[in-house]
Design an enzyme around this catalytic site. Structure first.
Site, PDB file in Angstrom:
ATOM      1  N   ILE A  73     122.257 -11.594 -84.333  1.00 60.31           N
ATOM      2  CA  ILE A  73     122.573 -10.157 -84.425  1.00 60.31           C
ATOM      3  C   ILE A  73     122.812  -9.579 -83.023  1.00 60.31           C
ATOM      4  CG2 ILE A  73     121.769  -7.902 -85.236  1.00 60.31           C
ATOM      5  CD1 ILE A  73     120.069  -9.214 -87.315  1.00 60.31           C
ATOM      6  N   ALA A  75     111.083  -8.771 -81.622  1.00 63.22           N
ATOM      7  CA  ALA A  75     110.230  -8.011 -82.541  1.00 63.22           C
ATOM      8  C   ALA A  75     110.426  -6.506 -82.338  1.00 63.22           C
ATOM      9  CB  ALA A  75     108.771  -8.395 -82.325  1.00 63.22           C
ATOM     10  N   GLY A  76     111.634  -6.134 -81.958  1.00 63.26           N
ATOM     11  CA  GLY A  76     111.923  -4.720 -81.705  1.00 63.26           C
ATOM     12  C   GLY A  76     112.283  -3.982 -82.989  1.00 63.26           C
ATOM     13  N   ASN A  77     113.228  -3.046 -82.861  1.00 60.87           N
ATOM     14  CA  ASN A  77     113.565  -2.193 -84.009  1.00 60.87           C
ATOM     15  C   ASN A  77     114.145  -2.996 -85.171  1.00 60.87           C
ATOM     16  OD1 ASN A  77     112.715   0.196 -82.882  1.00 60.87           O
ATOM     17  ND2 ASN A  77     114.712   0.691 -81.994  1.00 60.87           N
ATOM     18  N   GLY A  98     114.063  -6.352 -85.491  1.00 61.13           N
ATOM     19  CA  GLY A  98     113.112  -7.407 -85.835  1.00 61.13           C
ATOM     20  C   GLY A  98     112.043  -6.914 -86.805  1.00 61.13           C
ATOM     21  N   HIS A 122     133.266  -7.938 -83.768  1.00 60.01           N
ATOM     22  CA  HIS A 122     132.376  -6.793 -83.978  1.00 60.01           C
ATOM     23  C   HIS A 122     132.557  -5.832 -82.813  1.00 60.01           C
ATOM     24  CE1 HIS A 122     129.089  -4.593 -85.613  1.00 60.01           C
ATOM     25  NE2 HIS A 122     128.204  -4.941 -84.707  1.00 60.01           N
ATOM     26  N   ASN A 162     122.211  -9.769 -71.823  1.00 60.24           N
ATOM     27  CA  ASN A 162     121.903 -10.538 -73.032  1.00 60.24           C
ATOM     28  C   ASN A 162     122.327 -12.010 -72.975  1.00 60.24           C
ATOM     29  OD1 ASN A 162     120.654  -8.349 -74.096  1.00 60.24           O
ATOM     30  ND2 ASN A 162     122.240  -7.814 -75.577  1.00 60.24           N
TER      31      ASN A 162
HETATM   32  N1  APR Z   1     113.254 -13.850 -76.368  1.00 60.25           N
HETATM   33  C1  APR Z   1     112.843 -13.140 -77.426  1.00 60.25           C
HETATM   34  N2  APR Z   1     112.881 -11.795 -77.484  1.00 60.25           N
HETATM   35  C2  APR Z   1     113.367 -11.143 -76.429  1.00 60.25           C
HETATM   36  C3  APR Z   1     113.833 -11.829 -75.278  1.00 60.25           C
HETATM   37  C4  APR Z   1     113.749 -13.251 -75.268  1.00 60.25           C
HETATM   38  N3  APR Z   1     114.173 -13.980 -74.230  1.00 60.25           N
HETATM   39  N4  APR Z   1     114.266 -10.908 -74.390  1.00 60.25           N
HETATM   40  C5  APR Z   1     114.081  -9.699 -74.964  1.00 60.25           C
HETATM   41  N5  APR Z   1     113.530  -9.835 -76.192  1.00 60.25           N
HETATM   42  C6  APR Z   1     113.099  -8.811 -77.144  1.00 60.25           C
HETATM   43  C7  APR Z   1     112.655  -7.508 -76.479  1.00 60.25           C
HETATM   44  O1  APR Z   1     111.363  -7.655 -75.867  1.00 60.25           O
HETATM   45  C8  APR Z   1     112.661  -6.532 -77.662  1.00 60.25           C
HETATM   46  O2  APR Z   1     111.400  -6.440 -78.289  1.00 60.25           O
HETATM   47  O3  APR Z   1     114.144  -8.380 -78.020  1.00 60.25           O
HETATM   48  C9  APR Z   1     113.689  -7.163 -78.617  1.00 60.25           C
HETATM   49  C10 APR Z   1     114.883  -6.257 -78.904  1.00 60.25           C
HETATM   50  O4  APR Z   1     114.410  -5.182 -79.597  1.00 60.25           O
HETATM   51  P1  APR Z   1     114.992  -3.680 -79.371  1.00 60.25           P
HETATM   52  O5  APR Z   1     115.028  -3.378 -77.917  1.00 60.25           O
HETATM   53  O6  APR Z   1     114.231  -2.764 -80.261  1.00 60.25           O
HETATM   54  O7  APR Z   1     116.530  -3.827 -79.849  1.00 60.25           O
HETATM   55  P2  APR Z   1     117.127  -3.796 -81.343  1.00 60.25           P
HETATM   56  O8  APR Z   1     117.505  -2.410 -81.698  1.00 60.25           O
HETATM   57  O9  APR Z   1     116.204  -4.536 -82.255  1.00 60.25           O
HETATM   58  O10 APR Z   1     118.503  -4.594 -81.110  1.00 60.25           O
HETATM   59  C11 APR Z   1     118.505  -5.938 -80.683  1.00 60.25           C
HETATM   60  O11 APR Z   1     120.608  -6.397 -81.763  1.00 60.25           O
HETATM   61  O12 APR Z   1     122.241  -5.021 -82.715  1.00 60.25           O
HETATM   62  C12 APR Z   1     121.851  -5.739 -81.595  1.00 60.25           C
HETATM   63  O13 APR Z   1     122.864  -4.479 -79.827  1.00 60.25           O
HETATM   64  C13 APR Z   1     121.636  -4.841 -80.418  1.00 60.25           C
HETATM   65  O14 APR Z   1     121.604  -6.617 -78.817  1.00 60.25           O
HETATM   66  C14 APR Z   1     120.792  -5.694 -79.525  1.00 60.25           C
HETATM   67  C15 APR Z   1     119.920  -6.452 -80.528  1.00 60.25           C
END
Ligand code: APR
Length: 312
Positions: free
Chosen positions: A122, A12-14, A16, A179, A99
């Protein structure tokens, strides 16, 4: 009674958050915004903000924030951004150590709660993450795909449109391969409203644009300190929409290759047709000798990181 589709967004980050906003805006279905327990309130807050936003626009889709995988049960589409994004100076491959365990956790839960969904990955390094998700869930290749080509092609198209002084609507282009920095912009499939781009732009200009496209993600990481999210989200939503609305769209996407283009047991960006059955077809193009060589280089880079995943 018809019911609305259900879309689970894992992370649910950027990206999401932007995915959720687009799902609602396009009325694709009800959204479950999942994140890990320490981020549960964050996910719930984003969901509430998005539902309040819907009132202003008159959109009916529901958005729920959760850290309980059971809430994802029965999802039609699952889009995965779980994991950490790049920081300046990092390559996508540098993210593997953090990851990989995350994608395994996601795969195990998805297998338990929503194994029949259409999965769009993604998280980076993309080609390795989508490979591992498919392997771990044991889902058919039609139902597991990675988002990279639509985004990389959009970057290529933007730079070409600006250089040629034309609308972005008139540029058609396709970027294949992994990618990463070895991705393969297909010049033979790049036109400005049907006119080969090589007739409209000088070679050195095109070469510079190809280079900028390959480093397109890194350029944004350098500027923002984190990776892009608007264009990645829109790109994945185009794929989800093609599935949910059976649009039969021809899009570049990371697909599981089983002999196509001469590669097997590998995910890589190729043209696919996405419709109601998922990846309904992998389209095999006649590549030039140059393009084949570039694809081979890109495949070797992807294979190296997939080998790490297989060993781990
Ligand atoms: N299950 C679900 N969510 C998780 C888990 C997990 N096991 N581990 C981490 N997360 C969540 C984090 O808590 C965070 O809220 O994934 C989210 C990632 O959000 P951001 O840090 O804002 O990253 P974002 O910019 O959304 O990118 C996510 O996509 O493009 C790719 O390289 C980028 O690998 C990265 C991914």
């Amino acid at each position: 009674m018809p019911t609305r589709s259900k879309i689970a967004l894992v992370g649910a980050g950027n990206i999401g958050g932007e995915l959720a906003a687009l799902c609602v805006q396009k009325q694709l279905g009800d959204v479950v915004l999942y994140d890990i327990a320490p981020k549960e309130n964050f996910a719930k807050g984003k969901a509430l903000d998005l539902e309040q936003n819907s009132v202003v626009h008159g959109w009916d889709a529901r958005v729920t924030g959760t850290s309980n995988w059971a809430d994802c049960a029965g999802a039609d589409v699952v889009i995965i951004t779980a994991g950490v994004p790049r920081k300046p100076g990092q390559s996508r491959d540098d993210l593997i150590a953090i990851n990989l365990p995350i994608i395994r956790d996601v795969a195990d839960n998805a297998k338990k709660h929503c194994p029949d969904a259409f999965f769009i990955v993604i998280s980076n390094p993309l080609d390795a993450m989508v490979y591992e998700l498919k392997r771990r869930i044991g889902a058919p290749r039609e139902k597991v795909v990675g988002m990279a080509g639509v985004l990389d092609s959009a970057r290529f198209q933007l730079f070409l449109a600006r250089a040629a002084g034309v609308s972005v609507k008139d540029v058609r282009a396709m970027v294949l391969g992994g990618h990463g920095d070895d991705m393969v912009p297909l010049l033979s499939a790049t036109t400005i409203d049907g006119v080969p781009v090589t007739q409209l732009l000088a070679k050195d200009v095109i070469d510079a644009i190809i280079e900028r496209t390959r480093k397109g993600g890194g350029e944004i990481v350098g500027l923002m300190g984190t990776s892009a999210y608007y264009a990645p989200a829109s790109s994945a939503i185009a794929m989800a929409e093609a599935y949910l609305r059976d649009q039969k769209r021809l899009l570049p996407a990371a697909a599981y290759l089983d002999g196509e283009y001469g590669y097997s047991d590998l995910y890589m960006g190729v043209p696919v047709i996405i419709g109601g059955k998922g990846v309904e077809k992998i389209v095999e193009l006649n590549l030039s000798a140059d393009e084949k060589a570039m694809l081979a280089k890109s495949a070797a880079s992807v294979q190296a990181i997939v080998d790490v995943v297989k060993k781990g």
